[in-house]
Design a protein around this motif. Structure first.
Motif, PDB file in Angstrom:
ATOM      1  N   PHE A  10       0.812  -1.215   0.000  1.00  0.00           N
ATOM      2  CA  PHE A  10       0.000   0.000   0.000  1.00  0.00           C
ATOM      3  C   PHE A  10       0.849   1.271   0.000  1.00  0.00           C
ATOM      4  O   PHE A  10       0.687   2.146  -0.845  1.00  0.00           O
ATOM      5  CB  PHE A  10      -0.929  -0.008   1.219  1.00  0.00           C
ATOM      6  CG  PHE A  10      -1.798   1.202   1.327  1.00  0.00           C
ATOM      7  CD1 PHE A  10      -2.896   1.354   0.500  1.00  0.00           C
ATOM      8  CD2 PHE A  10      -1.510   2.191   2.251  1.00  0.00           C
ATOM      9  CE1 PHE A  10      -3.701   2.471   0.589  1.00  0.00           C
ATOM     10  CE2 PHE A  10      -2.312   3.317   2.349  1.00  0.00           C
ATOM     11  CZ  PHE A  10      -3.413   3.459   1.511  1.00  0.00           C
ATOM     12  N   ALA A  11       1.782   1.398   0.937  1.00  0.00           N
ATOM     13  CA  ALA A  11       2.552   2.632   1.070  1.00  0.00           C
ATOM     14  C   ALA A  11       3.419   2.892  -0.163  1.00  0.00           C
ATOM     15  O   ALA A  11       3.419   4.000  -0.711  1.00  0.00           O
ATOM     16  CB  ALA A  11       3.419   2.587   2.327  1.00  0.00           C
ATOM     17  N   GLU A  12       4.143   1.893  -0.619  1.00  0.00           N
ATOM     18  CA  GLU A  12       5.005   2.091  -1.790  1.00  0.00           C
ATOM     19  C   GLU A  12       4.169   2.292  -3.052  1.00  0.00           C
ATOM     20  O   GLU A  12       4.556   3.045  -3.945  1.00  0.00           O
ATOM     21  CB  GLU A  12       5.982   0.939  -1.975  1.00  0.00           C
ATOM     22  CG  GLU A  12       6.945   1.131  -3.125  1.00  0.00           C
ATOM     23  CD  GLU A  12       7.802   2.393  -3.042  1.00  0.00           C
ATOM     24  OE1 GLU A  12       8.310   2.823  -4.096  1.00  0.00           O
ATOM     25  OE2 GLU A  12       7.976   2.961  -1.946  1.00  0.00           O
ATOM     26  N   GLY A  13       3.009   1.653  -3.116  1.00  0.00           N
ATOM     27  CA  GLY A  13       2.112   1.900  -4.239  1.00  0.00           C
ATOM     28  C   GLY A  13       1.700   3.361  -4.306  1.00  0.00           C
ATOM     29  O   GLY A  13       1.677   3.973  -5.381  1.00  0.00           O
ATOM     30  N   ILE A  18       2.554   8.913  -6.519  1.00  0.00           N
ATOM     31  CA  ILE A  18       2.921  10.302  -6.233  1.00  0.00           C
ATOM     32  C   ILE A  18       4.124  10.712  -7.072  1.00  0.00           C
ATOM     33  O   ILE A  18       4.130  11.786  -7.685  1.00  0.00           O
ATOM     34  CB  ILE A  18       3.198  10.489  -4.728  1.00  0.00           C
ATOM     35  CG1 ILE A  18       1.899  10.352  -3.934  1.00  0.00           C
ATOM     36  CG2 ILE A  18       3.862  11.838  -4.462  1.00  0.00           C
ATOM     37  CD1 ILE A  18       2.105  10.239  -2.434  1.00  0.00           C
ATOM     38  N   ARG A  19       5.153   9.852  -7.108  1.00  0.00           N
ATOM     39  CA  ARG A  19       6.340  10.173  -7.916  1.00  0.00           C
ATOM     40  C   ARG A  19       5.977  10.354  -9.390  1.00  0.00           C
ATOM     41  O   ARG A  19       6.437  11.288 -10.044  1.00  0.00           O
ATOM     42  CB  ARG A  19       7.408   9.089  -7.768  1.00  0.00           C
ATOM     43  CG  ARG A  19       8.237   9.212  -6.516  1.00  0.00           C
ATOM     44  CD  ARG A  19       9.466   8.308  -6.556  1.00  0.00           C
ATOM     45  NE  ARG A  19       9.141   6.896  -6.596  1.00  0.00           N
ATOM     46  CZ  ARG A  19       8.944   6.130  -5.516  1.00  0.00           C
ATOM     47  NH1 ARG A  19       9.052   6.636  -4.305  1.00  0.00           N
ATOM     48  NH2 ARG A  19       8.662   4.859  -5.645  1.00  0.00           N
ATOM     49  N   PHE A  20       5.140   9.456  -9.911  1.00  0.00           N
ATOM     50  CA  PHE A  20       4.724   9.565 -11.301  1.00  0.00           C
ATOM     51  C   PHE A  20       4.016  10.897 -11.543  1.00  0.00           C
ATOM     52  O   PHE A  20       4.286  11.602 -12.522  1.00  0.00           O
ATOM     53  CB  PHE A  20       3.805   8.402 -11.691  1.00  0.00           C
ATOM     54  CG  PHE A  20       3.309   8.502 -13.098  1.00  0.00           C
ATOM     55  CD1 PHE A  20       4.065   8.001 -14.142  1.00  0.00           C
ATOM     56  CD2 PHE A  20       2.101   9.123 -13.391  1.00  0.00           C
ATOM     57  CE1 PHE A  20       3.623   8.110 -15.455  1.00  0.00           C
ATOM     58  CE2 PHE A  20       1.651   9.240 -14.693  1.00  0.00           C
ATOM     59  CZ  PHE A  20       2.411   8.733 -15.726  1.00  0.00           C
ATOM     60  N   SER A  21       3.093  11.238 -10.651  1.00  0.00           N
ATOM     61  CA  SER A  21       2.342  12.487 -10.800  1.00  0.00           C
ATOM     62  C   SER A  21       3.263  13.698 -10.773  1.00  0.00           C
ATOM     63  O   SER A  21       3.159  14.595 -11.613  1.00  0.00           O
ATOM     64  CB  SER A  21       1.301  12.621  -9.686  1.00  0.00           C
ATOM     65  OG  SER A  21       0.345  11.605  -9.790  1.00  0.00           O
ATOM     66  N   ASP A  26       2.716  17.550 -13.317  1.00  0.00           N
ATOM     67  CA  ASP A  26       2.780  18.890 -12.723  1.00  0.00           C
ATOM     68  C   ASP A  26       1.504  19.243 -11.957  1.00  0.00           C
ATOM     69  O   ASP A  26       0.857  20.258 -12.233  1.00  0.00           O
ATOM     70  CB  ASP A  26       3.071  19.922 -13.819  1.00  0.00           C
ATOM     71  CG  ASP A  26       3.434  21.277 -13.237  1.00  0.00           C
ATOM     72  OD1 ASP A  26       4.061  21.321 -12.151  1.00  0.00           O
ATOM     73  OD2 ASP A  26       3.086  22.298 -13.852  1.00  0.00           O
ATOM     74  N   PRO A  27       1.112  18.417 -10.986  1.00  0.00           N
ATOM     75  CA  PRO A  27      -0.144  18.673 -10.271  1.00  0.00           C
ATOM     76  C   PRO A  27      -0.018  19.829  -9.271  1.00  0.00           C
ATOM     77  O   PRO A  27       1.058  20.094  -8.741  1.00  0.00           O
ATOM     78  CB  PRO A  27      -0.373  17.360  -9.518  1.00  0.00           C
ATOM     79  CG  PRO A  27       1.009  16.871  -9.236  1.00  0.00           C
ATOM     80  CD  PRO A  27       1.815  17.252 -10.449  1.00  0.00           C
ATOM     81  N   ASP A  28      -1.133  20.507  -9.047  1.00  0.00           N
ATOM     82  CA  ASP A  28      -1.186  21.502  -7.974  1.00  0.00           C
ATOM     83  C   ASP A  28      -1.356  20.802  -6.628  1.00  0.00           C
ATOM     84  O   ASP A  28      -0.870  21.287  -5.610  1.00  0.00           O
ATOM     85  CB  ASP A  28      -2.357  22.464  -8.190  1.00  0.00           C
ATOM     86  CG  ASP A  28      -2.153  23.370  -9.388  1.00  0.00           C
ATOM     87  OD1 ASP A  28      -0.983  23.731  -9.660  1.00  0.00           O
ATOM     88  OD2 ASP A  28      -3.145  23.706 -10.058  1.00  0.00           O
ATOM     89  N   TYR A  29      -2.051  19.679  -6.642  1.00  0.00           N
ATOM     90  CA  TYR A  29      -2.339  18.934  -5.414  1.00  0.00           C
ATOM     91  C   TYR A  29      -2.297  17.442  -5.714  1.00  0.00           C
ATOM     92  O   TYR A  29      -2.479  17.027  -6.848  1.00  0.00           O
ATOM     93  CB  TYR A  29      -3.741  19.262  -4.880  1.00  0.00           C
ATOM     94  CG  TYR A  29      -3.968  20.736  -4.705  1.00  0.00           C
ATOM     95  CD1 TYR A  29      -3.480  21.390  -3.578  1.00  0.00           C
ATOM     96  CD2 TYR A  29      -4.646  21.467  -5.662  1.00  0.00           C
ATOM     97  CE1 TYR A  29      -3.668  22.740  -3.425  1.00  0.00           C
ATOM     98  CE2 TYR A  29      -4.841  22.824  -5.511  1.00  0.00           C
ATOM     99  CZ  TYR A  29      -4.351  23.456  -4.390  1.00  0.00           C
ATOM    100  OH  TYR A  29      -4.529  24.800  -4.237  1.00  0.00           O
ATOM    101  N   ILE A  30      -2.115  16.669  -4.651  1.00  0.00           N
ATOM    102  CA  ILE A  30      -2.205  15.212  -4.753  1.00  0.00           C
ATOM    103  C   ILE A  30      -3.146  14.750  -3.653  1.00  0.00           C
ATOM    104  O   ILE A  30      -2.998  15.136  -2.502  1.00  0.00           O
ATOM    105  CB  ILE A  30      -0.829  14.545  -4.610  1.00  0.00           C
ATOM    106  CG1 ILE A  30       0.049  14.923  -5.807  1.00  0.00           C
ATOM    107  CG2 ILE A  30      -0.969  13.030  -4.482  1.00  0.00           C
ATOM    108  CD1 ILE A  30       1.456  14.405  -5.735  1.00  0.00           C
ATOM    109  N   LEU A  31      -4.108  13.929  -4.014  1.00  0.00           N
ATOM    110  CA  LEU A  31      -5.079  13.397  -3.057  1.00  0.00           C
ATOM    111  C   LEU A  31      -4.919  11.894  -2.986  1.00  0.00           C
ATOM    112  O   LEU A  31      -4.945  11.211  -4.010  1.00  0.00           O
ATOM    113  CB  LEU A  31      -6.508  13.744  -3.508  1.00  0.00           C
ATOM    114  CG  LEU A  31      -7.634  13.121  -2.700  1.00  0.00           C
ATOM    115  CD1 LEU A  31      -7.665  13.688  -1.289  1.00  0.00           C
ATOM    116  CD2 LEU A  31      -8.965  13.343  -3.404  1.00  0.00           C
ATOM    117  N   LEU A  32      -4.736  11.367  -1.799  1.00  0.00           N
ATOM    118  CA  LEU A  32      -4.729   9.920  -1.570  1.00  0.00           C
ATOM    119  C   LEU A  32      -6.095   9.546  -1.015  1.00  0.00           C
ATOM    120  O   LEU A  32      -6.501  10.045   0.026  1.00  0.00           O
ATOM    121  CB  LEU A  32      -3.623   9.529  -0.588  1.00  0.00           C
ATOM    122  CG  LEU A  32      -2.205   9.880  -1.005  1.00  0.00           C
ATOM    123  CD1 LEU A  32      -1.225   9.488   0.089  1.00  0.00           C
ATOM    124  CD2 LEU A  32      -1.835   9.212  -2.316  1.00  0.00           C
TER     125      LEU A  32
END
Length: 93
Positions: A10-13, A18-21, A26-32
């Motif tokens: 889960f965590a590494e996934g 996140i790294r890909f994004s 170039d996202p303004d935000y990342i939502l998990l």
């Protein structure tokens, strides 16, 4: 969708996504958000609004409520769990 060669957990996934994004989108935000999460209609608008209103905020998240007990948030649930003593069969609901 990102297809990995193996199950990294889960965590590494999350970290892979996140790294890909960050590297490609170039996202303004990342939502998990877990796939079984139920959210209010405007939850994302509220998170963004609160984050943008205070530039000192680096990370934020909503209050977490239990699906089967919508009036009991995670803090309430943890208090109930902590009140259970070893050997108790009567769980505090």
């Amino acid at each position: 969708m990102i297809k990995n060669k193996e199950n990294y957990g889960f965590a590494e996934g999350n970290n892979i996504g996140i790294r890909f994004s960050l590297n490609n989108l170039d996202p303004d935000y990342i939502l998990l958000l877990n796939n079984d999460t139920v959210v209010e209609k405007n939850f994302l608008d509220e998170l963004v609004k609160n984050g943008e209103n205070n530039k000192e905020i680096g990370i934020l998240g909503p209050k977490i409520y239990l699906y089967d007990k919508p009036r009991c948030n995670l803090e309430c649930r943890m208090q109930n769990i902590l009140e259970i003593k070893p050997g108790d069969t009567n769980r505090h609901q």
